[in-house]
Design a protein around this motif. Sequence first.
Motif, PDB file in Angstrom:
ATOM      1  N   VAL A   6       0.820  -1.212   0.000  1.00  0.00           N
ATOM      2  CA  VAL A   6       0.000   0.000   0.000  1.00  0.00           C
ATOM      3  C   VAL A   6       0.854   1.263   0.000  1.00  0.00           C
ATOM      4  O   VAL A   6       0.349   2.362  -0.276  1.00  0.00           O
ATOM      5  N   TYR A   7       2.155   1.131   0.312  1.00  0.00           N
ATOM      6  CA  TYR A   7       3.057   2.288   0.284  1.00  0.00           C
ATOM      7  C   TYR A   7       4.491   1.768   0.197  1.00  0.00           C
ATOM      8  O   TYR A   7       4.834   0.752   0.803  1.00  0.00           O
ATOM      9  N   GLN A   8       5.328   2.521  -0.561  1.00  0.00           N
ATOM     10  CA  GLN A   8       6.738   2.152  -0.624  1.00  0.00           C
ATOM     11  C   GLN A   8       7.565   3.367  -1.014  1.00  0.00           C
ATOM     12  O   GLN A   8       7.157   4.175  -1.854  1.00  0.00           O
ATOM     13  N   ASP A   9       8.712   3.528  -0.370  1.00  0.00           N
ATOM     14  CA  ASP A   9       9.701   4.506  -0.791  1.00  0.00           C
ATOM     15  C   ASP A   9      11.082   3.887  -0.617  1.00  0.00           C
ATOM     16  O   ASP A   9      11.203   2.659  -0.506  1.00  0.00           O
ATOM     17  N   VAL A  13       8.292   0.223   3.528  1.00  0.00           N
ATOM     18  CA  VAL A  13       7.252  -0.420   2.742  1.00  0.00           C
ATOM     19  C   VAL A  13       6.135  -0.821   3.691  1.00  0.00           C
ATOM     20  O   VAL A  13       6.382  -1.350   4.783  1.00  0.00           O
ATOM     21  N   ALA A  14       4.906  -0.516   3.308  1.00  0.00           N
ATOM     22  CA  ALA A  14       3.730  -0.862   4.107  1.00  0.00           C
ATOM     23  C   ALA A  14       2.860  -1.825   3.313  1.00  0.00           C
ATOM     24  O   ALA A  14       2.666  -1.639   2.100  1.00  0.00           O
ATOM     25  N   LEU A  63       3.878  -2.157   8.805  1.00  0.00           N
ATOM     26  CA  LEU A  63       4.957  -1.316   8.298  1.00  0.00           C
ATOM     27  C   LEU A  63       6.313  -1.996   8.493  1.00  0.00           C
ATOM     28  O   LEU A  63       6.614  -2.477   9.588  1.00  0.00           O
ATOM     29  N   HIS A 212       7.933  10.625   9.107  1.00  0.00           N
ATOM     30  CA  HIS A 212       8.834   9.720   8.410  1.00  0.00           C
ATOM     31  C   HIS A 212      10.162   9.665   9.157  1.00  0.00           C
ATOM     32  O   HIS A 212      10.728  10.702   9.502  1.00  0.00           O
ATOM     33  N   LEU A 219       3.540  11.353   7.469  1.00  0.00           N
ATOM     34  CA  LEU A 219       3.249  10.118   6.744  1.00  0.00           C
ATOM     35  C   LEU A 219       1.924   9.567   7.244  1.00  0.00           C
ATOM     36  O   LEU A 219       1.755   9.304   8.432  1.00  0.00           O
ATOM     37  N   ARG A 220       0.983   9.443   6.336  1.00  0.00           N
ATOM     38  CA  ARG A 220      -0.352   8.963   6.681  1.00  0.00           C
ATOM     39  C   ARG A 220      -0.661   7.747   5.820  1.00  0.00           C
ATOM     40  O   ARG A 220      -0.812   7.861   4.598  1.00  0.00           O
ATOM     41  N   LEU A 221      -0.737   6.572   6.433  1.00  0.00           N
ATOM     42  CA  LEU A 221      -0.883   5.320   5.719  1.00  0.00           C
ATOM     43  C   LEU A 221      -2.231   4.679   6.020  1.00  0.00           C
ATOM     44  O   LEU A 221      -2.725   4.757   7.145  1.00  0.00           O
ATOM     45  N   SER A 222      -2.800   4.023   5.017  1.00  0.00           N
ATOM     46  CA  SER A 222      -4.088   3.349   5.181  1.00  0.00           C
ATOM     47  C   SER A 222      -4.087   2.020   4.450  1.00  0.00           C
ATOM     48  O   SER A 222      -3.402   1.858   3.438  1.00  0.00           O
TER      49      SER A 222
END
Length: 262
Positions: A6-9, A13-14, A63, A212, A219-222
């Motif tokens: 759902v997220y990566q940089d 990684v999430a 995460l 972060h 950083l807002r993750l869902s």
Amino acid sequence: MSIGIVYQDDWLVAVNKAPGLLVHRSWLDRHETRFALQLTRDAVGGHVYAAHRLDRPTSGLLLFAKSPEVARSLAEIFAERRVEKTYLALVRGYLPEQGRLDYPLAHRLDDIADALADPDKPAQEAVTRWHSLARVELPFAVSKQHATSRYSLARLHPETGRKHQLRRHLAHLRHPIVGDTTHGDGRHNRFFRERFGCGRLLLHALGLELRHPVTAAPLRLSAAPDHDFTALCDELGWRNALAGALADRVESGFSTDHRAFA
């Protein structure tokens, strides 16, 4: 089997963990061969390091860091409670509209995982906030005391991170999470299995908010609930309530005045 990113940089990684999936190899199930850590490593093509944990039956946002250094920074962020965590849960009964429970939890030892832990460790501070998002009353007598059965969809915010905190706190409130075979109500668990074909723990890690660990940017993750969770909410008439909870994660933005980011 794959896992949804759902997220990566460059540093993080999430993923959206499925219910029943262990985070990493554990003595709790020495025969299991699939783990969120390994699936994430395969997906990104490199090593990853867990920043926190989710119980095996809990689904949702998990995460990972891509290096030991970033993992240590994340561990500090979680330990210092500079993370806002949001969960969704389906609970028994009509949960009050909102509230905050400050109820210390004694450390419960596992025969294998906690073999070296101090058995005399005092109860630890544990705080949970909640908001009730929707309610339903079903025309089924799950218990002999009532002709109908009531349930609530709740948004939960643990301010601390104790073992099984949400499950134990909701049980303490007498609103156990449906599907919880350790702290829940077997009658209602059985009803959901037989009536809706749902035998999982109905607890989902919806979101994380933090700075972060490398860039310090908000950083807002869902991670959206899985199909089974969503379909059950539809069947209970909670489609709009669930959609509202998910939209809030997208539309409300990042709260920079929250204590976690002070």
